[in-house]
Design a protein around this motif. Structure first.
Motif, short mmCIF file in Angstrom:
data_model
loop_
_atom_site.label_atom_id
_atom_site.label_comp_id
_atom_site.label_asym_id
_atom_site.label_seq_id
_atom_site.Cartn_x
_atom_site.Cartn_y
_atom_site.Cartn_z
N ARG A 123 -35.41 15.90 -2.68
CA ARG A 123 -34.28 14.97 -2.17
C ARG A 123 -35.45 14.20 -0.92
NH1 ARG A 123 -30.92 18.37 1.86
NH2 ARG A 123 -32.75 17.36 2.69
N ASP A 125 -35.69 11.73 2.65
CA ASP A 125 -34.98 11.45 3.88
C ASP A 125 -35.75 10.36 4.57
OD1 ASP A 125 -32.94 13.62 2.44
OD2 ASP A 125 -34.06 15.52 3.46
N CYS A 126 -34.32 9.87 4.50
CA CYS A 126 -35.40 8.18 5.77
C CYS A 126 -35.06 9.16 7.30
CB CYS A 126 -35.01 7.42 5.04
SG CYS A 126 -35.55 5.70 5.80
N VAL A 127 -35.78 8.37 7.63
CA VAL A 127 -35.81 8.37 9.10
C VAL A 127 -34.39 8.00 10.03
CG1 VAL A 127 -37.62 6.71 9.55
CG2 VAL A 127 -37.07 8.23 11.37
N GLU A 128 -33.86 7.00 9.43
CA GLU A 128 -33.29 5.80 9.17
C GLU A 128 -31.67 6.95 9.08
OE1 GLU A 128 -33.27 2.85 6.98
OE2 GLU A 128 -34.30 1.23 8.17
N GLY A 129 -31.74 7.98 7.81
CA GLY A 129 -30.43 8.57 7.77
C GLY A 129 -30.53 8.46 6.65
N TRP A 130 -30.53 7.68 6.33
CA TRP A 130 -30.10 7.99 4.24
C TRP A 130 -30.93 8.96 3.44
CZ3 TRP A 130 -33.86 6.47 0.94
CH2 TRP A 130 -34.43 5.11 1.16
N SER A 131 -30.25 9.90 2.35
CA SER A 131 -30.97 10.59 0.96
C SER A 131 -31.08 9.60 0.16
CB SER A 131 -30.90 11.62 1.91
OG SER A 131 -30.93 12.39 3.07
N ALA A 132 -31.58 10.28 -1.32
CA ALA A 132 -31.52 9.49 -1.82
C ALA A 132 -32.66 10.50 -2.55
CB ALA A 132 -32.22 8.86 -2.60
N ILE A 133 -32.09 10.97 -4.23
CA ILE A 133 -32.75 11.88 -5.04
C ILE A 133 -33.57 11.92 -6.34
CG2 ILE A 133 -32.46 14.38 -6.71
CD1 ILE A 133 -29.82 14.81 -4.18
N LEU A 211 -40.04 13.88 6.67
CA LEU A 211 -39.34 12.06 6.58
C LEU A 211 -40.24 11.11 5.07
CD1 LEU A 211 -37.60 12.34 10.17
CD2 LEU A 211 -36.89 13.28 7.94
#
Lengths: 251, 257
Positions: A123, A125-133, A211
């Motif tokens: 996963r 995790d962007c510092v902005e808050g979104w996540s992508a796997i 991050l």
């Protein structure tokens, strides 16, 4: 003038609110306040490392992958030499490994592909808050550094990138704990295809317990150093130097 | 340490309306004001962090192309929470994180310290845990009606928390504050490596982010009701009791039985 107690409190709260707002921004701009706030970063890093040791980040199954993986940061590199390399599939490209090493290296993409590979679905995790796997493949950074052989005073691994963000060359750095972590790889393959330009072709760092902004894209040169002070803004990375992000991005 | 409130001691005559009593012990007062500051910073910086990606999802992943259960991207030009409620007031994710991740330590240490004290001193068991009888529907309904009519307990009955207070304070102490801390930690990639069960318990990192936002919303709701109750119950007496510990018991109402 008769002022009810309730009204007085209301007026007081309003005034306090106004003071609070301008006061907050003044505090936010004060170097002394910022320094004491920033001191929490070291506490966070030490505590988190104590808790996690060399634990691995969660790895997911293919079924759990994001349907699409967002491109973030630089999506295009303007440098003409880079564009020629991209056009040729990075045929003549080499990854430079230097600095505080016994044997400086120049590794072609084929050489990186020929090393033992690690594939991981993790996963992001962007510092902005979104996540992508997504699925990543490449040699472990520790193996590359092991081939080069670190000198005793080596402390940090710096990644110099081909992209320029806001007129400043992108770079990032990690310390040896993260550099030799099992999941820290130089990914040249993502989701079973060669890395696209948007995701950092030819090679992107994966440092899974931090991050997204630590995961340098378009890595051209790896430099092993004793300190970060002499490089660019001295804080160890583009976002750290120019945007005030923490160098340790474990949370 | 000061003496705990002793509503049922037999040796002394029961206090009555108008008496000045010792209401709050020093750990409660200290923690209360530490929280007032810490939670204000956490909320204001947290709303700025939310502004950086004003969408919430369920599950492990979630980004712009994934379905969101809350999408405020179109609100206020993509910055849904305005400057008067955020820290700093102009957009800076980096500065907001600086505040949020430093004050998080104060929140955690304060919470652990207070929970530890409340357990050991018996405050949790004696003063905060509702008694069985208080949870009876008839009793609850009576208290809700009395509160709605702004008829708060008076005299000796005001010595201890009423059941609605116990439930509100207990929810903050046991559910909402630990909830914000744990869901906050579950968003950390490092903590997720150390304690994978935590993010799983939340249902994934994006679920943790959603729950973090909802817990914070719960704390805001508590704050609004709490402030209203303080104002309605007599702000000077209430604030003094939280500063010095001294509390004047509200006199019995003339029409009260």
């Amino acid at each position: 003038m008769i002022v009810s107690r309730r009204k007085l409190i209301g007026m007081g709260a309003g005034a306090a609110g106004g003071l609070l707002l301008s006061g907050c921004d003044r505090l936010n701009d004060s170097p002394a306040v910022r320094d004491s706030l920033a001191s929490a970063e070291g506490l966070t890093m030490r505590s988190q490392r104590l808790l996690m040791g060399d634990a691995l980040a969660r790895e997911f199954s293919e079924a759990e992958m994001s349907p699409s993986f967002r491109v973030n940061g630089s999506s295009r590199v303007e440098d003409s030499a880079y564009r020629r390399l991209l056009g040729s599939g990075f045929a003549g490209w080499t990854l430079q490994v230097g600095g505080l090493v016994h044997r400086p290296l120049a590794l072609s993409l084929d050489a990186l592909k020929a090393m033992p590979q690690r594939t991981q679905i993790t996963r992001h995790d962007c510092v902005e808050g979104w996540s992508a796997i997504g699925k990543w493949q490449g040699p472990q950074l520790g193996a590359v550094l092991g081939t080069a052989g670190l000198l005793p005073n080596a402390r940090y691994v710096v990644f110099h990138c081909a992209d320029v963000l806001d007129g400043k060359p992108y770079y990032e750095s990690i310390d040896l704990i993260d550099a030799f972590h099992a999941q820290t790889i130089l990914a040249w393959r993502m989701n079973d295809a060669p890395l696209s330009e948007g995701h950092g072709a030819p090679v992107r760092l994966r440092v899974e317990r931090q991050l997204g902004y630590k995961h340098a894209k378009f890595v051209m040169r790896i430099e092993v150093t004793q300190s970060l002070a002499a490089l660019y803004g001295g804080k160890g990375g583009h976002w750290e130097d120019y945007r005030g992000y923490q160098w340790y991005a474990g949370i | 340490m000061s003496q705990p409130p002793a509503p049922h001691q037999d040796e002394t005559p029961a206090p009555k309306g108008g008496d000045s009593v010792h209401r709050h012990r020093w750990p409660t007062r200290l923690w209360h004001w530490l929280n007032a500051i810490t939670l204000a910073v956490m909320l204001m910086s947290g709303l700025m962090i939310f502004n950086a990606h004003p969408r919430l999802y369920w599950g492990h992943y979630g980004a712009n192309s994934d379905p969101a259960w809350l999408d405020l991207e179109k609100v206020n030009g993509g910055i849904p929470f305005p400057g008067w409620i955020t820290l700093p007031s102009t957009y800076s994710l980096a500065d907001a994180r600086l505040w949020h991740l430093a004050f998080a330590w104060l929140l955690v240490l304060g919470l652990l310290g207070y929970l530890g004290w409340a357990l050991v001193s018996g405050h949790l068991r004696r003063n905060l845990a509702p008694r069985l009888g208080e949870l009876a529907p008839a009793h609850l309904w009576h208290d809700i009606r009395e509160h709605a009519r702004l008829r708060f307990p008076t005299g000796a009955a005001a010595l201890s928390y009423n059941v609605l207070q116990k439930l509100a304070y207990g929810t903050v102490l046991i559910v909402l504050l630990p909830g914000t801390v744990l869901t906050g930690l579950a968003m950390s990639p490092a903590i997720d490596a150390a304690w994978p069960w935590l993010v799983d318990l939340c249902g994934g990192r994006q679920s943790a982010r959603s729950l973090h936002f909802l817990c914070a919303g719960g704390l805001v709701l508590f704050f609004v009701v709490h402030l209203a109750m303080v104002l309605l119950a007599g702000p000077v007496n209430e604030v003094r009791s939280m500063l010095t510990g001294r509390y004047r018991l509200p006199p019995d109402r003339k029409d009260a039985p």
